[in-house]
Design a protein around this motif. Structure first.
Motif, PDB file in Angstrom:
ATOM      1  N   ALA A 129      53.077  54.190  13.011  1.00 23.59           N
ATOM      2  CA  ALA A 129      52.887  53.120  12.025  1.00 23.59           C
ATOM      3  C   ALA A 129      53.695  53.404  10.765  1.00 23.59           C
ATOM      4  CB  ALA A 129      51.405  52.970  11.692  1.00 23.59           C
ATOM      5  N   ALA A 130      53.688  54.656  10.326  1.00 22.93           N
ATOM      6  CA  ALA A 130      54.469  55.029   9.137  1.00 22.93           C
ATOM      7  C   ALA A 130      55.966  54.863   9.398  1.00 22.93           C
ATOM      8  CB  ALA A 130      54.153  56.469   8.745  1.00 22.93           C
ATOM      9  N   GLN A 131      56.412  55.205  10.596  1.00 24.47           N
ATOM     10  CA  GLN A 131      57.826  55.057  10.941  1.00 24.47           C
ATOM     11  C   GLN A 131      58.224  53.580  10.995  1.00 24.47           C
ATOM     12  OE1 GLN A 131      57.862  57.246  14.620  1.00 24.47           O
ATOM     13  NE2 GLN A 131      58.207  59.202  13.623  1.00 24.47           N
ATOM     14  N   LEU A 132      57.334  52.740  11.518  1.00 28.19           N
ATOM     15  CA  LEU A 132      57.622  51.314  11.556  1.00 28.19           C
ATOM     16  C   LEU A 132      57.737  50.744  10.145  1.00 28.19           C
ATOM     17  CD1 LEU A 132      55.297  50.210  14.487  1.00 28.19           C
ATOM     18  CD2 LEU A 132      57.772  49.875  14.395  1.00 28.19           C
ATOM     19  N   ARG A 133      56.848  51.150   9.239  1.00 29.32           N
ATOM     20  CA  ARG A 133      56.939  50.694   7.855  1.00 29.32           C
ATOM     21  C   ARG A 133      58.278  51.089   7.229  1.00 29.32           C
ATOM     22  NH1 ARG A 133      51.224  52.195   7.549  1.00 29.32           N
ATOM     23  NH2 ARG A 133      49.982  50.307   7.190  1.00 29.32           N
ATOM     24  N   LEU A 134      58.711  52.308   7.514  1.00 31.54           N
ATOM     25  CA  LEU A 134      59.999  52.772   6.989  1.00 31.54           C
ATOM     26  C   LEU A 134      61.137  51.915   7.524  1.00 31.54           C
ATOM     27  CD1 LEU A 134      61.628  54.920   5.412  1.00 31.54           C
ATOM     28  CD2 LEU A 134      61.676  56.280   7.527  1.00 31.54           C
ATOM     29  N   VAL A 135      61.091  51.621   8.808  1.00 25.75           N
ATOM     30  CA  VAL A 135      62.130  50.788   9.423  1.00 25.75           C
ATOM     31  C   VAL A 135      62.121  49.391   8.809  1.00 25.75           C
ATOM     32  CG1 VAL A 135      62.798  49.617  11.559  1.00 25.75           C
ATOM     33  CG2 VAL A 135      62.235  52.050  11.597  1.00 25.75           C
ATOM     34  N   PHE A 136      60.950  48.786   8.661  1.00 24.43           N
ATOM     35  CA  PHE A 136      60.872  47.440   8.086  1.00 24.43           C
ATOM     36  C   PHE A 136      61.470  47.414   6.685  1.00 24.43           C
ATOM     37  CE2 PHE A 136      56.833  46.714  10.799  1.00 24.43           C
ATOM     38  CZ  PHE A 136      57.620  46.357  11.888  1.00 24.43           C
ATOM     39  N   SER A 137      61.171  48.422   5.888  1.00 23.55           N
ATOM     40  CA  SER A 137      61.694  48.473   4.520  1.00 23.55           C
ATOM     41  C   SER A 137      63.210  48.611   4.510  1.00 23.55           C
ATOM     42  CB  SER A 137      61.059  49.637   3.753  1.00 23.55           C
ATOM     43  OG  SER A 137      59.662  49.456   3.611  1.00 23.55           O
ATOM     44  N   HIS A 138      63.743  49.492   5.348  1.00 19.01           N
ATOM     45  CA  HIS A 138      65.189  49.705   5.372  1.00 19.01           C
ATOM     46  C   HIS A 138      65.928  48.474   5.895  1.00 19.01           C
ATOM     47  CE1 HIS A 138      66.249  53.830   4.156  1.00 19.01           C
ATOM     48  NE2 HIS A 138      64.988  54.117   4.447  1.00 19.01           N
ATOM     49  N   VAL A 194      47.019  49.636  19.150  1.00 17.05           N
ATOM     50  CA  VAL A 194      47.068  51.092  19.279  1.00 17.05           C
ATOM     51  C   VAL A 194      46.899  51.725  17.900  1.00 17.05           C
ATOM     52  CG1 VAL A 194      48.506  51.058  21.344  1.00 17.05           C
ATOM     53  CG2 VAL A 194      49.591  51.207  19.100  1.00 17.05           C
ATOM     54  N   GLN A 195      46.272  52.894  17.905  1.00 17.69           N
ATOM     55  CA  GLN A 195      46.116  53.681  16.684  1.00 17.69           C
ATOM     56  C   GLN A 195      47.075  54.855  16.774  1.00 17.69           C
ATOM     57  OE1 GLN A 195      44.215  52.460  14.350  1.00 17.69           O
ATOM     58  NE2 GLN A 195      43.308  50.864  15.644  1.00 17.69           N
ATOM     59  N   ASP A 196      48.155  54.790  16.016  1.00 20.96           N
ATOM     60  CA  ASP A 196      49.190  55.812  16.039  1.00 20.96           C
ATOM     61  C   ASP A 196      49.738  55.913  14.619  1.00 20.96           C
ATOM     62  OD1 ASP A 196      51.493  57.367  16.365  1.00 20.96           O
ATOM     63  OD2 ASP A 196      51.884  56.581  18.374  1.00 20.96           O
ATOM     64  N   PRO A 197      49.061  56.678  13.742  1.00 20.03           N
ATOM     65  CA  PRO A 197      49.449  56.727  12.323  1.00 20.03           C
ATOM     66  C   PRO A 197      50.900  57.131  12.091  1.00 20.03           C
ATOM     67  CG  PRO A 197      47.299  57.744  12.640  1.00 20.03           C
ATOM     68  CD  PRO A 197      47.856  57.485  14.012  1.00 20.03           C
ATOM     69  N   GLU A 198      51.385  58.085  12.871  1.00 14.15           N
ATOM     70  CA  GLU A 198      52.768  58.532  12.690  1.00 14.15           C
ATOM     71  C   GLU A 198      53.748  57.402  12.997  1.00 14.15           C
ATOM     72  OE1 GLU A 198      55.950  61.837  14.447  1.00 14.15           O
ATOM     73  OE2 GLU A 198      53.937  61.670  15.307  1.00 14.15           O
ATOM     74  N   ALA A 242      42.406  44.144  15.170  1.00 11.13           N
ATOM     75  CA  ALA A 242      43.343  45.108  14.598  1.00 11.13           C
ATOM     76  C   ALA A 242      43.059  45.207  13.105  1.00 11.13           C
ATOM     77  CB  ALA A 242      44.781  44.664  14.835  1.00 11.13           C
ATOM     78  N   ASP A 243      42.675  46.400  12.641  1.00  7.93           N
ATOM     79  CA  ASP A 243      42.400  46.586  11.222  1.00  7.93           C
ATOM     80  C   ASP A 243      43.541  47.355  10.564  1.00  7.93           C
ATOM     81  OD1 ASP A 243      42.004  49.089  12.279  1.00  7.93           O
ATOM     82  OD2 ASP A 243      39.851  49.177  11.841  1.00  7.93           O
ATOM     83  N   GLN A 244      43.348  47.743   9.330  1.00  5.76           N
ATOM     84  CA  GLN A 244      44.419  48.366   8.550  1.00  5.76           C
ATOM     85  C   GLN A 244      45.017  49.574   9.264  1.00  5.76           C
ATOM     86  OE1 GLN A 244      43.486  48.853   4.434  1.00  5.76           O
ATOM     87  NE2 GLN A 244      45.081  50.365   4.073  1.00  5.76           N
ATOM     88  N   ASP A 245      46.353  49.612   9.264  1.00  7.43           N
ATOM     89  CA  ASP A 245      47.164  50.686   9.858  1.00  7.43           C
ATOM     90  C   ASP A 245      47.238  50.619  11.379  1.00  7.43           C
ATOM     91  OD1 ASP A 245      47.697  51.739   7.313  1.00  7.43           O
ATOM     92  OD2 ASP A 245      45.866  52.939   7.358  1.00  7.43           O
ATOM     93  N   SER A 246      46.592  49.628  11.999  1.00  5.65           N
ATOM     94  CA  SER A 246      46.728  49.443  13.443  1.00  5.65           C
ATOM     95  C   SER A 246      48.110  48.871  13.762  1.00  5.65           C
ATOM     96  CB  SER A 246      45.670  48.472  13.969  1.00  5.65           C
ATOM     97  OG  SER A 246      44.380  48.965  13.765  1.00  5.65           O
ATOM     98  N   ILE A 247      48.564  49.150  14.974  1.00  6.11           N
ATOM     99  CA  ILE A 247      49.803  48.555  15.486  1.00  6.11           C
ATOM    100  C   ILE A 247      49.419  47.520  16.533  1.00  6.11           C
ATOM    101  CG2 ILE A 247      51.975  48.970  16.710  1.00  6.11           C
ATOM    102  CD1 ILE A 247      51.910  51.829  15.640  1.00  6.11           C
ATOM    103  N   ILE A 248      49.915  46.314  16.354  1.00  3.99           N
ATOM    104  CA  ILE A 248      49.698  45.237  17.323  1.00  3.99           C
ATOM    105  C   ILE A 248      50.910  45.160  18.239  1.00  3.99           C
ATOM    106  CG2 ILE A 248      49.507  42.741  17.601  1.00  3.99           C
ATOM    107  CD1 ILE A 248      47.963  42.634  15.004  1.00  3.99           C
ATOM    108  N   LEU A 249      50.649  45.069  19.547  1.00  4.79           N
ATOM    109  CA  LEU A 249      51.714  44.970  20.536  1.00  4.79           C
ATOM    110  C   LEU A 249      51.463  43.758  21.424  1.00  4.79           C
ATOM    111  CD1 LEU A 249      51.890  48.746  21.566  1.00  4.79           C
ATOM    112  CD2 LEU A 249      53.436  47.525  20.014  1.00  4.79           C
TER     113      LEU A 249
END
Length: 280
Positions: free
Chosen positions: A121-130, A115-119, A57-64
Motif C-alpha cells: 500500500a505504501a509503495q502504491l501511494r509512492l507510485v501514485f504521487s510520482h 488485501v491487507q498489505d501495508p508495505e 475495504a477500510d483505511q490502508d486496504s488495497i482493493i483489487l
C-alpha cells in the motif's frame, strides 16, 4: 460535503489512467472496466460488490478488481471514503511482468477483492504521487513496473487456473462480439436471440451467468467505454451521447456518473487539461 474526483492519464505503458477521489453519497451502479482496478483507501471505508459477494475495504486496504469484473461501490461510513487508484489493462500487466506467466496461461487474476498489505500500500501511494507530480520518465516507469510485479507475485493467480465453470458457448460469444463491435446499435433482444439461435429468456439468463451482466447492461458498459474515448478526443458530451447510442446527453450523464463518479463534462475538461499539460 463536497465530492471530488480527479482523473489523470500518466504517459507510461502507452497511457495509464489514474484517479484520486473523495466521495460521500456516490453510489456506483454495477459496472465494469476494460482495465483492472488497483486502489488504496486513504480514509473512510468503501463497501462494494465483486465476484458474487459484498466486501468492505477500510483505511490502508488495497482493493483489487479484475478487468471486466462486475462491481459496485458506496460508502461504508457516515463521512464517505477517499481513495487513489490506477486502471492498468491486461496487456499492460503482461508487458510489465511477462516472465511471471511462463508456464501459465492468461493474465493475472486477483482472487481476493480486498488485501491487507501495508508495505505494498505504501509503495502504491509512492507510485501514485510520482506518476502525477514527477516528469522523470525512467523513475516513474521503474517504480510502476516494480509495484505491478510485486502485486502480481503476491496476490494473483492465473486466470486460467482459477476461474471455473463451463466456457460460454459460441452462441453467447457471437452476441458478446456483436455488442463489443457495435455498442451504439439499437439492437432488440429478439434480434440478439435470433443471432444466437436461443430464446430471449435463455439468452438473458446465460449471458448474465457468463459475463456478469444481462445484454442490455453489458451494452451500456461498452457505450460508456466508447464515450470515454470520444470525450478524450475532444468531442462535446451532447454529440458523444448520440454517437454512443444514448437517448440524449442527460441519459449519458446519468449512466456515466453512476459508473465513473463524475459527469462527462468534467471528465472531458480534465482530459483536455491533461493533454494540454502533456504537450508543453
Amino acid at each position: 460535503m463536497k465530492e471530488n474526483a480527479d482523473y489523470a492519464n500518466a504517459p507510461v505503458l502507452g497511457g495509464l489512467e489514474l484517479l484520486n477521489a473523495h466521495y460521500y453519497r456516490q453510489n456506483f451502479a454495477r459496472h465494469t472496466h476494460e482495465g483492472y482496478t488497483v486502489a488504496v483507501i486513504e480514509h473512510g471505508a468503501q463497501r462494494f460488490y465483486r465476484t458474487g459477494d459484498q466486501h468492505l475495504a477500510d483505511q490502508d486496504s488495497i482493493i483489487l478488481v479484475n478487468a471486466d469484473d462486475v462491481h459496485t461501490g458506496q460508502s461504508a461510513t457516515d463521512y464517505g471514503w477517499a481513495y487513489r487508484a490506477m486502471y492498468p489493462t491486461p496487456e499492460q500487466f503482461q508487458h510489465v511482468g511477462r516472465e511471471l506467466f511462463q508456464g501459465r496461461d492468461g493474465v493475472p487474476y486477483f482472487p481476493q477483492a480486498v488485501v491487507q498489505d501495508p508495505e505494498l500500500a505504501a509503495q502504491l501511494r509512492l507510485v501514485f504521487s510520482h506518476l502525477r507530480d514527477s516528469h522523470d520518465r525512467l523513475l516513474n516507469e521503474t517504480l510502476l513496473y516494480s509495484v505491478m510485479t510485486r502485486l502480481v507475485a503476491r496476490h494473483s493467480r492465473s486466470s486460467h487456473s482459477f476461474r471455473e465453470g463451463k466456457a460460454p458457448s459460441r452462441a453467447l460469444q457471437l452476441v458478446k462480439e456483436f455488442l463489443d463491435d457495435f455498442p451504439a446499435a439499437d439492437a432488440a433482444l429478439e434480434d440478439l436471440a435470433r443471432l444466437a439461435d436461443l430464446s430471449p429468456y435463455y439468452l438473458v439468463r446465460q449471458f448474465r451467468r457468463h459475463y456478469g451482466l444481462p445484454p442490455h447492461a453489458y451494452q451500456v458498459q461498452n457505450r460508456l467505454r466508447l464515450a470515454r474515448t470520444l470525450l478524450r478526443q475532444g468531442q462535446a458530451p451532447a454529440s458523444v451521447a448520440i454517437d454512443c447510442g444514448f437517448h440524449d446527453q442527460s441519459h449519458l450523464t446519468t449512466h456515466f456518473k453512476r459508473a465513473m463518479g463524475v459527469a462527462p463534462g468534467q471528465y472531458a475538461r480534465q482530459s483536455k487539461m491533461l493533454q494540454a499539460n502533456g504537450s508543453r
